[in-house]
Design a protein around this motif. Structure first.
Motif, PDB file in Angstrom:
ATOM      1  N   ASP A   1      -4.504  -4.356   3.167  1.00 10.62           N
ATOM      2  CA  ASP A   1      -3.272  -3.668   2.780  1.00 10.62           C
ATOM      3  C   ASP A   1      -2.089  -4.639   2.767  1.00 10.62           C
ATOM      4  O   ASP A   1      -1.226  -4.584   1.876  1.00 10.62           O
ATOM      5  N   LEU A   2      -2.029  -5.528   3.751  1.00  5.57           N
ATOM      6  CA  LEU A   2      -0.952  -6.520   3.796  1.00  5.57           C
ATOM      7  C   LEU A   2      -0.984  -7.396   2.550  1.00  5.57           C
ATOM      8  O   LEU A   2       0.064  -7.664   1.938  1.00  5.57           O
ATOM      9  N   ALA A   3      -2.169  -7.846   2.175  1.00  7.50           N
ATOM     10  CA  ALA A   3      -2.291  -8.696   0.992  1.00  7.50           C
ATOM     11  C   ALA A   3      -1.836  -7.963  -0.263  1.00  7.50           C
ATOM     12  O   ALA A   3      -1.142  -8.538  -1.120  1.00  7.50           O
ATOM     13  N   VAL A   4      -2.183  -6.692  -0.374  1.00  9.00           N
ATOM     14  CA  VAL A   4      -1.767  -5.908  -1.540  1.00  9.00           C
ATOM     15  C   VAL A   4      -0.250  -5.779  -1.575  1.00  9.00           C
ATOM     16  O   VAL A   4       0.383  -5.930  -2.640  1.00  9.00           O
ATOM     17  N   ARG A   5       0.351  -5.536  -0.431  1.00 11.63           N
ATOM     18  CA  ARG A   5       1.816  -5.414  -0.385  1.00 11.63           C
ATOM     19  C   ARG A   5       2.501  -6.711  -0.800  1.00 11.63           C
ATOM     20  O   ARG A   5       3.646  -6.680  -1.262  1.00 11.63           O
ATOM     21  N   HIS A   6       1.825  -7.820  -0.654  1.00 10.76           N
ATOM     22  CA  HIS A   6       2.404  -9.109  -1.022  1.00 10.76           C
ATOM     23  C   HIS A   6       1.902  -9.622  -2.367  1.00 10.76           C
ATOM     24  O   HIS A   6       2.035 -10.810  -2.666  1.00 10.76           O
ATOM     25  N   GLY A   7       1.335  -8.731  -3.160  1.00  5.11           N
ATOM     26  CA  GLY A   7       1.092  -9.078  -4.551  1.00  5.11           C
ATOM     27  C   GLY A   7      -0.304  -9.470  -4.944  1.00  5.11           C
ATOM     28  O   GLY A   7      -0.554  -9.778  -6.129  1.00  5.11           O
ATOM     29  N   VAL A   8      -1.246  -9.521  -4.014  1.00  8.91           N
ATOM     30  CA  VAL A   8      -2.619  -9.855  -4.400  1.00  8.91           C
ATOM     31  C   VAL A   8      -3.117  -8.830  -5.421  1.00  8.91           C
ATOM     32  O   VAL A   8      -2.939  -7.629  -5.248  1.00  8.91           O
ATOM     33  N   GLY A   9      -3.693  -9.327  -6.483  1.00  7.61           N
ATOM     34  CA  GLY A   9      -4.195  -8.464  -7.536  1.00  7.61           C
ATOM     35  C   GLY A   9      -3.228  -8.260  -8.672  1.00  7.61           C
ATOM     36  O   GLY A   9      -3.620  -7.824  -9.762  1.00  7.61           O
ATOM     37  N   SER A  10      -1.958  -8.596  -8.427  1.00  4.17           N
ATOM     38  CA  SER A  10      -0.955  -8.429  -9.485  1.00  4.17           C
ATOM     39  C   SER A  10      -0.224  -9.721  -9.808  1.00  4.17           C
ATOM     40  O   SER A  10       0.639  -9.742 -10.670  1.00  4.17           O
ATOM     41  N   GLY A  11      -0.549 -10.800  -9.084  1.00  2.00           N
ATOM     42  CA  GLY A  11       0.120 -12.080  -9.336  1.00  2.00           C
ATOM     43  C   GLY A  11       0.039 -12.958  -8.097  1.00  2.00           C
ATOM     44  O   GLY A  11      -0.583 -12.592  -7.103  1.00  2.00           O
ATOM     45  N   PRO A  12       0.677 -14.114  -8.135  1.00  2.00           N
ATOM     46  CA  PRO A  12       0.634 -15.013  -6.987  1.00  2.00           C
ATOM     47  C   PRO A  12       1.428 -14.464  -5.803  1.00  2.00           C
ATOM     48  O   PRO A  12       2.330 -13.640  -5.963  1.00  2.00           O
ATOM     49  N   MET A  13       1.068 -14.926  -4.627  1.00  2.00           N
ATOM     50  CA  MET A  13       1.783 -14.579  -3.398  1.00  2.00           C
ATOM     51  C   MET A  13       2.793 -15.684  -3.100  1.00  2.00           C
ATOM     52  O   MET A  13       2.618 -16.834  -3.488  1.00  2.00           O
TER      53      MET A  13
END
Length: 271
Positions: free
Chosen positions: A247-259
Motif C-alpha cells: 500500500d505504501l508503494a502504491v501511495r508513492h506512485g508504483v504502477g503509475s510512474g517513477p517514485m
C-alpha cells in the motif's frame, strides 16, 4: 547503556546488514548517491578520504575513481568484501577496513574529507559517531553526508515496519533523525562551518508493481529481512506487513510512474 549491551547491539547490526544483499540494493537503486557526494565535497586526486558506514562502496568507489586515497570503513566485513571485488574489477585501489563508526581506529585530524552515504545514520549512538567523524577530520576538512529523511519514502517505510519489529535496544537513537537538519545541526554544533543542508530526491523507476517492490526489499534489504525474521511463523502478521508495504508503494506512485525518495544532502567544513 551498559558495557555488555554495546557488543550485542553491534553484533545484531552486523548480522542485519550481512543478511540479504545490500550491494544489490545500492547498485540497483542508489548508485547515483556516490557521485553526488563526490561532487558535493569536491573530492580530488590526492585527498585522503574516509567513508564511514561504507557498505559495499557505493560512495568509496566513486571517490577512488577521482584519484583520491580512500578508506572504506564499515562494521560488516561481508559488505566490504563485495566492495573490494567490485573495486578490483575496475582496477581501483582503496583500503577496506572493518571499523565501528562510534570508535574509529584512526588518528586525530587524519583525513581531508569524511563522507557517509546512508551509512553513519544506522550507528545507534549518534553523538558518538558524530564526535568520531569530527575527530578524525583535519581542520578545514570537508564533510559530506546523504541520509534518508524521516518524512520521505524510506522514512515512511521504516514507520510501516516499526510495529512489526522488536523494540530498539536501550539508548539507541532512531536512524532517520540523521535526515533532520535540526538533529544534524545539534550533533555537530559549532564544530563545523559553511553548512549546506538540502532536501533532494532520487528517482526510482525500477519497480512496475507494488508486489515487485515489496519482494525486492524482503529478499535483499537487511532491515526488512530482519523484521520478517522477527515475525517468524506468524502468517497473519506477515500478511499484514505485506499489505502495508505494498500500500505504501502504491501511495508513492508504483504502477503509475517513477517514485521520488527524499534524502538530506549535508555538507560542511570542520572549524
Amino acid at each position: 547503556m551498559s558495557d555488555s549491551a554495546a557488543p550485542d547491539i553491534k553484533a545484531k547490526n552486523r548480522a542485519m546488514w550481512a543478511s540479504g544483499d545490500y550491494a544489490t540494493v545500492a547498485a540497483d537503486l542508489i548508485s547515483a548517491f556516490g557521485p553526488t557526494l563526490v561532487a558535493a565535497t569536491g573530492i580530488k586526486p590526492g585527498d585522503r578520504v574516509l567513508d564511514i558506514g561504507a557498505g559495499s562502496g557505493n560512495a568509496s568507489i566513486p571517490a577512488a575513481r577521482t584519484g583520491a586515497d580512500v578508506i572504506a570503513s564499515d562494521l560488516t566485513p561481508e559488505l566490504l568484501e563485495k566492495g573490494r571485488k567490485q573495486a578490483e574489477s575496475e582496477g581501483l585501489t582503496l583500503e577496506w577496513r572493518v571499523a565501528d563508526a562510534e570508535a574509529l581506529p584512526f588518528g586525530d585530524d587524519e583525513f581531508d574529507v569524511a563522507i557517509s552515504c546512508v551509512g553513519i545514520m544506522f550507528a545507534p549512538h549518534h553523538h558518538e559517531s558524530a564526535d568520531e567523524l569530527v575527530r578524525v577530520l583535519r581542520p578545514g576538512g570537508s564533510i559530506g553526508l546523504i541520509n534518508w529523511t524521516p518524512e520521505g519514502f524510506i522514512g515512511q517505510m521504516f514507520g510501516v515496519m516499526k510495529p512489526y519489529a522488536p523494540p530498539p535496544p536501550p539508548g539507541a537513537q532512531p536512524a532517520l533523525l540523521w535526515g533532520s537538519e535540526e538533529h544534524v545541526a545539534a550533533l555537530f554544533g559549532d564544530r563545523v562551518t559553511d553548512v549546506v543542508a538540502r532536501r533532494q530526491t532520487i528517482t526510482i523507476d525500477m519497480f512496475s508493481t507494488a508486489a515487485e517492490f515489496r519482494d525486492f526489499f524482503k529478499s535483499f534489504y537487511g532491515p526488512t529481512i530482519s523484521v520478517y525474521s522477527f515475525i517468524g511463523d506468524d502468517a497473519e502478521r506477515a500478511a499484514s506487513l505485506d499489505r502495508e508495504l505494498a500500500d505504501l508503494a502504491v501511495r508513492h506512485g508504483v504502477g503509475s510512474g517513477p517514485m521520488e525518495w527524499e534524502y538530506l544532502l549535508y555538507t560542511a567544513k570542520k572549524a
